[in-house]
Write a protein that holds these residues in place. Sequence first.
Motif, PDB file in Angstrom:
ATOM      1  N   HIS A 130       0.835  -1.214   0.000  1.00 29.67           N
ATOM      2  CA  HIS A 130       0.000   0.000   0.000  1.00 29.67           C
ATOM      3  C   HIS A 130       0.871   1.266   0.000  1.00 29.67           C
ATOM      4  N   HIS A 160       1.625   4.691  -2.669  1.00 30.51           N
ATOM      5  CA  HIS A 160       1.737   6.142  -2.411  1.00 30.51           C
ATOM      6  C   HIS A 160       3.076   6.688  -2.907  1.00 30.51           C
ATOM      7  N   HIS A 176      -5.799   7.277  -2.639  1.00 27.26           N
ATOM      8  CA  HIS A 176      -6.729   6.224  -2.207  1.00 27.26           C
ATOM      9  C   HIS A 176      -7.824   5.999  -3.235  1.00 27.26           C
TER      10      HIS A 176
END
Length: 172
Positions: free
Chosen positions: A129, A133, A139
């Motif tokens: 995750h 970024h 998101h």
Amino acid sequence: LYAYFPGTPTWPSDKTELKYAITATSAVSIDLSVLKTVFARAFGRWSAATTLTFSETDSPSDADITIGFYNGSHGDGEPFDGVLGTLAHAFSPTDGRFHLDAAETWVAEGDVTQADSDVAVDLESVAVHEIGHLLGLGHTSVTEAIMYPTIKTRTRKVDLANDDVEGIQNLY
Ligand code: TQI
Ligand code: ZN
Ligand code: ZN
């Protein structure tokens, strides 16, 4: 659907080989050899979907991306908060900083769904995750996707969903 950071920052198109360094591990009890394996696997999931490649360097000054574990305030104005809450954070391109909260019960070997602790967090899941970024993804609204903004404890979620792949392939 996937999203980007404001202004859609990315790594430059002439820089497809990104180097990362694991620079701060003294606050966590996991062996460095295990950390190296977990982060290599997490980066490999994104390189498989793009033309980007990732390699580890032992020299932080050569690195585009630096990875470290910290407790509480650690100098970037975004203090960690102890068990659960914020688990980790990463900055948008081309900053490259990826920090993990050393106070978490990180599981890097074995099956997090079988962990003794009900606050156990799967390190590879969080790494996949946060690397999203680092590469420029924000998101998503797609619950199955890696870039969805919540994850349960004692859960392993490491496979990119179509939404993640479409989001990253639109950038690189
Ligand atoms: N950390 C947040 C996150 O990475 C930090 C954050 C909030 C953030 N808003 C942001 C980072 C916007 C970049 C852009 O989302 S976290 C998850 C998830 C966190 C959360 O500790 O809450 C994962 C870390 F999505 F699963 F809930 C890793 Cl996998
Ligand atoms: Zn930080
Ligand atoms: Zn996030």
